[in-house]
Design a protein around this motif. Structure first.
Motif, PDB file in Angstrom:
ATOM      1  N   ARG A 472       0.823  -1.210   0.000  1.00 37.87           N
ATOM      2  CA  ARG A 472       0.000   0.000   0.000  1.00 37.87           C
ATOM      3  C   ARG A 472       0.858   1.261   0.000  1.00 37.87           C
ATOM      4  NH1 ARG A 472      -1.825   3.227   4.123  1.00 37.87           N
ATOM      5  NH2 ARG A 472      -3.923   4.114   3.950  1.00 37.87           N
ATOM      6  N   SER A 473       1.965   1.234   0.726  1.00 43.37           N
ATOM      7  CA  SER A 473       2.820   2.418   0.834  1.00 43.37           C
ATOM      8  C   SER A 473       3.403   2.825  -0.514  1.00 43.37           C
ATOM      9  CB  SER A 473       3.948   2.151   1.824  1.00 43.37           C
ATOM     10  OG  SER A 473       4.713   1.016   1.425  1.00 43.37           O
ATOM     11  N   LYS A 474       3.677   1.840  -1.380  1.00 42.13           N
ATOM     12  CA  LYS A 474       4.249   2.155  -2.689  1.00 42.13           C
ATOM     13  C   LYS A 474       3.235   2.888  -3.567  1.00 42.13           C
ATOM     14  CE  LYS A 474       7.710  -1.505  -2.798  1.00 42.13           C
ATOM     15  NZ  LYS A 474       8.285  -2.633  -3.557  1.00 42.13           N
ATOM     16  N   LEU A 475       1.992   2.470  -3.478  1.00 43.10           N
ATOM     17  CA  LEU A 475       0.960   3.155  -4.258  1.00 43.10           C
ATOM     18  C   LEU A 475       0.658   4.530  -3.678  1.00 43.10           C
ATOM     19  CD1 LEU A 475      -1.481   0.149  -4.816  1.00 43.10           C
ATOM     20  CD2 LEU A 475      -0.063   1.240  -6.545  1.00 43.10           C
ATOM     21  N   LYS A 476       0.586   4.599  -2.357  1.00 42.91           N
ATOM     22  CA  LYS A 476       0.261   5.863  -1.701  1.00 42.91           C
ATOM     23  C   LYS A 476       1.329   6.926  -1.950  1.00 42.91           C
ATOM     24  CE  LYS A 476      -3.639   4.993   0.614  1.00 42.91           C
ATOM     25  NZ  LYS A 476      -4.852   5.825   0.586  1.00 42.91           N
ATOM     26  N   SER A 477       2.547   6.489  -2.244  1.00 43.64           N
ATOM     27  CA  SER A 477       3.624   7.462  -2.487  1.00 43.64           C
ATOM     28  C   SER A 477       3.355   8.306  -3.727  1.00 43.64           C
ATOM     29  CB  SER A 477       4.964   6.733  -2.627  1.00 43.64           C
ATOM     30  OG  SER A 477       4.966   5.886  -3.767  1.00 43.64           O
ATOM     31  N   LEU A 478       2.479   7.842  -4.600  1.00 47.84           N
ATOM     32  CA  LEU A 478       2.141   8.606  -5.800  1.00 47.84           C
ATOM     33  C   LEU A 478       1.216   9.788  -5.495  1.00 47.84           C
ATOM     34  CD1 LEU A 478       1.486   5.717  -8.343  1.00 47.84           C
ATOM     35  CD2 LEU A 478       3.177   7.543  -8.628  1.00 47.84           C
ATOM     36  N   TYR A 479       0.462   9.692  -4.406  1.00 48.80           N
ATOM     37  CA  TYR A 479      -0.575  10.702  -4.148  1.00 48.80           C
ATOM     38  C   TYR A 479      -0.013  12.115  -3.977  1.00 48.80           C
ATOM     39  CZ  TYR A 479      -4.929  12.663  -2.320  1.00 48.80           C
ATOM     40  OH  TYR A 479      -6.054  13.427  -2.136  1.00 48.80           O
ATOM     41  N   PRO A 480       0.962  12.352  -3.078  1.00 55.96           N
ATOM     42  CA  PRO A 480       1.462  13.717  -2.936  1.00 55.96           C
ATOM     43  C   PRO A 480       2.184  14.219  -4.182  1.00 55.96           C
ATOM     44  CG  PRO A 480       2.797  12.184  -1.633  1.00 55.96           C
ATOM     45  CD  PRO A 480       1.616  11.430  -2.121  1.00 55.96           C
ATOM     46  N   VAL A 481       2.717  13.302  -4.977  1.00 58.84           N
ATOM     47  CA  VAL A 481       3.420  13.688  -6.207  1.00 58.84           C
ATOM     48  C   VAL A 481       2.483  14.444  -7.152  1.00 58.84           C
ATOM     49  CG1 VAL A 481       4.420  12.729  -8.321  1.00 58.84           C
ATOM     50  CG2 VAL A 481       5.146  11.869  -6.086  1.00 58.84           C
ATOM     51  N   LEU A 482       1.226  14.011  -7.201  1.00 64.07           N
ATOM     52  CA  LEU A 482       0.267  14.596  -8.144  1.00 64.07           C
ATOM     53  C   LEU A 482       0.020  16.078  -7.887  1.00 64.07           C
ATOM     54  CD1 LEU A 482      -2.340  11.681  -8.096  1.00 64.07           C
ATOM     55  CD2 LEU A 482      -0.725  12.189  -9.932  1.00 64.07           C
ATOM     56  N   PHE A 483       0.154  16.515  -6.668  1.00 70.99           N
ATOM     57  CA  PHE A 483      -0.189  17.887  -6.306  1.00 70.99           C
ATOM     58  C   PHE A 483       0.986  18.855  -6.468  1.00 70.99           C
ATOM     59  CE2 PHE A 483      -3.396  15.280  -4.393  1.00 70.99           C
ATOM     60  CZ  PHE A 483      -4.558  16.016  -4.567  1.00 70.99           C
ATOM     61  N   GLN A 484       2.076  18.378  -7.055  1.00 71.72           N
ATOM     62  CA  GLN A 484       3.198  19.258  -7.389  1.00 71.72           C
ATOM     63  C   GLN A 484       2.934  19.892  -8.757  1.00 71.72           C
ATOM     64  OE1 GLN A 484       7.050  17.295  -5.446  1.00 71.72           O
ATOM     65  NE2 GLN A 484       6.133  15.979  -6.984  1.00 71.72           N
ATOM     66  N   GLY A 485       3.860  20.724  -9.190  1.00 71.69           N
ATOM     67  CA  GLY A 485       3.748  21.271 -10.536  1.00 71.69           C
ATOM     68  C   GLY A 485       3.750  20.156 -11.553  1.00 71.69           C
ATOM     69  N   PRO A 486       3.099  20.328 -12.696  1.00 71.79           N
ATOM     70  CA  PRO A 486       2.961  19.241 -13.680  1.00 71.79           C
ATOM     71  C   PRO A 486       4.282  18.597 -14.105  1.00 71.79           C
ATOM     72  CG  PRO A 486       1.545  21.076 -14.246  1.00 71.79           C
ATOM     73  CD  PRO A 486       2.384  21.541 -13.110  1.00 71.79           C
ATOM     74  N   MET A 487       5.329  19.402 -14.376  1.00 71.93           N
ATOM     75  CA  MET A 487       6.605  18.835 -14.803  1.00 71.93           C
ATOM     76  C   MET A 487       7.254  18.028 -13.684  1.00 71.93           C
ATOM     77  SD  MET A 487       6.880  19.640 -17.948  1.00 71.93           S
ATOM     78  CE  MET A 487       8.592  19.275 -18.265  1.00 71.93           C
ATOM     79  N   GLN A 488       7.200  18.584 -12.459  1.00 71.96           N
ATOM     80  CA  GLN A 488       7.776  17.878 -11.318  1.00 71.96           C
ATOM     81  C   GLN A 488       6.994  16.603 -11.017  1.00 71.96           C
ATOM     82  OE1 GLN A 488      10.651  18.971  -9.751  1.00 71.96           O
ATOM     83  NE2 GLN A 488      10.618  16.962  -8.753  1.00 71.96           N
ATOM     84  N   ALA A 489       5.668  16.680 -11.175  1.00 73.76           N
ATOM     85  CA  ALA A 489       4.826  15.504 -10.938  1.00 73.76           C
ATOM     86  C   ALA A 489       5.191  14.378 -11.899  1.00 73.76           C
ATOM     87  CB  ALA A 489       3.356  15.878 -11.093  1.00 73.76           C
ATOM     88  N   GLN A 490       5.405  14.710 -13.184  1.00 73.80           N
ATOM     89  CA  GLN A 490       5.794  13.690 -14.151  1.00 73.80           C
ATOM     90  C   GLN A 490       7.160  13.098 -13.809  1.00 73.80           C
ATOM     91  OE1 GLN A 490       4.758  16.028 -17.926  1.00 73.80           O
ATOM     92  NE2 GLN A 490       4.430  13.907 -18.548  1.00 73.80           N
ATOM     93  N   PHE A 491       8.098  13.955 -13.447  1.00 75.00           N
ATOM     94  CA  PHE A 491       9.446  13.492 -13.135  1.00 75.00           C
ATOM     95  C   PHE A 491       9.438  12.528 -11.950  1.00 75.00           C
ATOM     96  CE2 PHE A 491      13.460  14.032 -10.762  1.00 75.00           C
ATOM     97  CZ  PHE A 491      14.362  13.614 -11.730  1.00 75.00           C
ATOM     98  N   ASP A 492       8.779  12.949 -10.847  1.00 73.25           N
ATOM     99  CA  ASP A 492       8.759  12.103  -9.642  1.00 73.25           C
ATOM    100  C   ASP A 492       7.960  10.822  -9.867  1.00 73.25           C
ATOM    101  OD1 ASP A 492      10.294  13.934  -8.357  1.00 73.25           O
ATOM    102  OD2 ASP A 492       8.669  14.841  -7.202  1.00 73.25           O
TER     103      ASP A 492
END
Length: 573
Positions: A472-492
């Motif tokens: 579950r932790s691996k999937l949940k790690s994607l959640y905060p990434v989405l709320f960054q700037g679009p380019m940073q979100a794609q990179f992370d």
């Protein structure tokens, strides 16, 4: 059947401020009793008043779902009927409000068709409703104590049930209704059980078009009777995770347009009257039956025959329903599908019986729903407001699909509530879930509202992910990434995807591999059009804890009663 041309006065009945009456108290017993009283008055008591008149002097078009349409030959009879209905509502409920309007049929040179007369009556009822003032609760004086349940009316009686309660007459009437007619206590003490009354008794009291009558009939047909929850905590305790409740608020789509189309399609007076009556009855029956089937097929009924669900309101095209948090979306989706299926099949049945000249909606009627998953202690009236807001957003999408793509489908919107907030959901999504780039590209961090088909895909995706046992932790790690700037979100997000590949998680899980490569080709987004990217990952993460893996949805035909299940277990042992 009376000649419609001799009936010159239409009586339009509309129950007003329904939500205010239902949720005057936060306690389930009062909410349930309020719903039962409104159904009793609308479906049974009003009809009993009508039967005191000469049957040749009136014609009943429809009664149910908090509304009514009756034709009268003489204005004095219509006035007499109106006064009796208003008096009955005051005596039986004290605080419930009902509008009863008398609308004469226009008799100018052009005349007024039956559908036009119906529409005219509804418009007049709505205009008069807006002009009415709300009554002020009668609370004054140092010796007057307010009701401890609703806090709006002076208390009349003290009850010692779960502590001391001072109740007003309105709340006493609500409690009396359920205790005397809905169920009986079969086990006293700390763990009391309340058995739903048999269908025969409920029909005698409320008619066969009452939601609890429908529930009793379905379960008795399968050889067992059920126990009801006594408060919302009972529903929350059946949830996984524990102590969460799902509040569902559904309403029919584009019903005003359907009624308008009836008038254009059925020009003959008698045919128009048949169609209007059939439309109202079909919509009401489909709502009740679809709601009961959805609950019985999805919600877990243990061997003790306890059903952790509350049918707060089910009539006309409206449904309010509380279920365990992890069942909420499955129940909502199945309800919407069954509603459309039933409205289509019931039209065919009515045509065969000569009660409808021809179909008014070949694909069936559709409904939209708002779903809120929240802690069981959250104020239920606030859940209703939030679910209503979500439902309106979903209805907007349904209307847009019907207009632009000619697609008739149910839609739903939802939220998992972790904290209280006063900001409207639309504004919150615009502020937190929407990004605009200088290039003109719009990025939405959500794909809500969903059609029923896409909602199925969403729940199937979550179940597949959970079945593959990805941490579950691996999937949940994607959640905060989405709320960054679009380019940073794609990179992370791409870094996380590479990590999943290295650890072998993508290889072990076909569903995860499809999601992060094929489904979301510009990970973590997918293109909706040249100017918009979206992602369903926020929904997947927010719902992840509430969707249980491997849920096998049985049909009612294969549903096993708790008694049969128990005997099967004994044989197996």
């Amino acid at each position: 059947m009376n000649d419609i041309n001799s009936m010159c006065f239409l009586v339009v009945i509309e129950t007003q401020k329904v939500k205010s009456y239902l949720f005057a108290s936060p306690i389930m017993r009062e909410i349930r009793g309020a719903s039962m009283l409104l159904d009793l008055l609308n479906r049974k008591k009003t009809k009993e008043i009508l039967k005191t008149f000469n049957p040749n002097d009136y014609e009943l078009v429809y009664l149910g779902g908090g509304t009514g349409r009756i034709l009268f030959r003489r204005e004095e009879d219509a006035e007499n009927f109106k006064n009796k209905v208003l008096k009955t509502y005051r005596q039986e409920t004290v605080t419930a409000r009902v509008s009863v309007e008398i609308v004469p049929r226009k008799k100018d040179d052009n005349g007024e068709t039956f559908p036009e007369w119906m529409s005219h009556g509804v418009r007049q009822s709505q205009q008069n409703k807006l002009g009415q003032s709300k009554g002020i609760p009668v609370l004054a004086g140092r010796w007057v104590q307010p009701c401890t349940s609703c806090g709006q009316e002076p208390a009349e009686k003290i009850l010692h049930e779960h502590g001391e309660h001072r109740l007003c007459r309105a709340c006493l009437l609500k409690r009396r209704e359920i205790s005397e007619h809905l169920y009986k206590e079969i086990k006293s003490g700390k763990k009391r059980k309340w058995l739903l009354s048999p269908a025969s008794k409920l029909i005698s009291r409320y008619t066969d078009r009452f939601i609890f009558t429908t529930l009793a009939q379905y379960t008795e047909d399968r050889g067992y009777r059920i126990f009801l929850p006594q408060d919302f905590d009972d529903i929350g305790q059946a949830s996984r995770p524990f102590n969460y409740m799902g509040f569902i608020y559904a309403d029919g789509n584009r019903m005003g347009e359907v009624v308008k189309a009836l008038g254009e399609k059925f020009t003959d007076e008698e045919e128009a009257k048949l169609a209007y009556k059939a439309f109202s009855e079909i919509m009401d029956q489909a709502t009740r039956e679809a709601a009961v089937e959805a609950v019985l097929e999805v919600v877990d009924i243990k061997k003790d025959r306890f059903v952790p669900a509350e049918f707060i309101m089910a009539g006309g095209d409206d449904l309010m329903l509380a279920v365990p948090g992890h069942n909420a979306l499955d129940v909502a989706i199945l309800f919407m599908e069954r509603f459309q299926e039933k409205t289509r099949k019931l039209q065919d049945k009515y045509i065969r019986q000569g009660r409808l000249p021809e179909p008014f909606s070949h694909e069936g009627l559709t409904t939209s729903a708002g779903v809120v998953i929240a802690h069981a202690h959250y104020p239920v009236s606030d859940l209703m407001d939030l679910a209503g807001e979500l439902m309106k957003i979903a209805k907007t999408k349904a209307a847009r699909l019907a207009e632009t793509k000619k697609e008739q489908t149910g839609t739903l919107d939802f939220i998992v509530l972790t904290e209280a907030g006063s900001e409207p959901i639309k504004d919150r999504r615009k502020d937190e879930y929407t990004r605009y780039l200088n290039s003109g590209l719009e990025i939405k961090l959500t794909e809500r509202p969903y059609t029923t088909a896409k909602a199925h895909w969403l729940l199937t995706t979550i179940r597949d992910l959970k079945s593959s046992r990805i941490p579950r932790s691996k999937l949940k790690s994607l959640y905060p990434v989405l709320f960054q700037g679009p380019m940073q979100a794609q990179f992370d997000a791409l870094r996380i995807r590479e990590r999943l590949k290295v650890t072998g998680d993508l290889k072990r899980s076909d569903s995860l591999n499809r999601l992060v490569t094929t489904t979301l080709p510009v990970f973590p987004f997918r293109k909706r059009d040249d100017n918009c990217w979206t992602t369903p990952l926020t929904e997947i993460m927010e719902l992840y804890d509430f969707i249980q893996p491997g849920k096998n949805k049985s049909t009612m035909n294969h549903y096993i009663s708790p008694e049969k299940e128990e005997s099967h277990d004994r044989v197996a042992v």
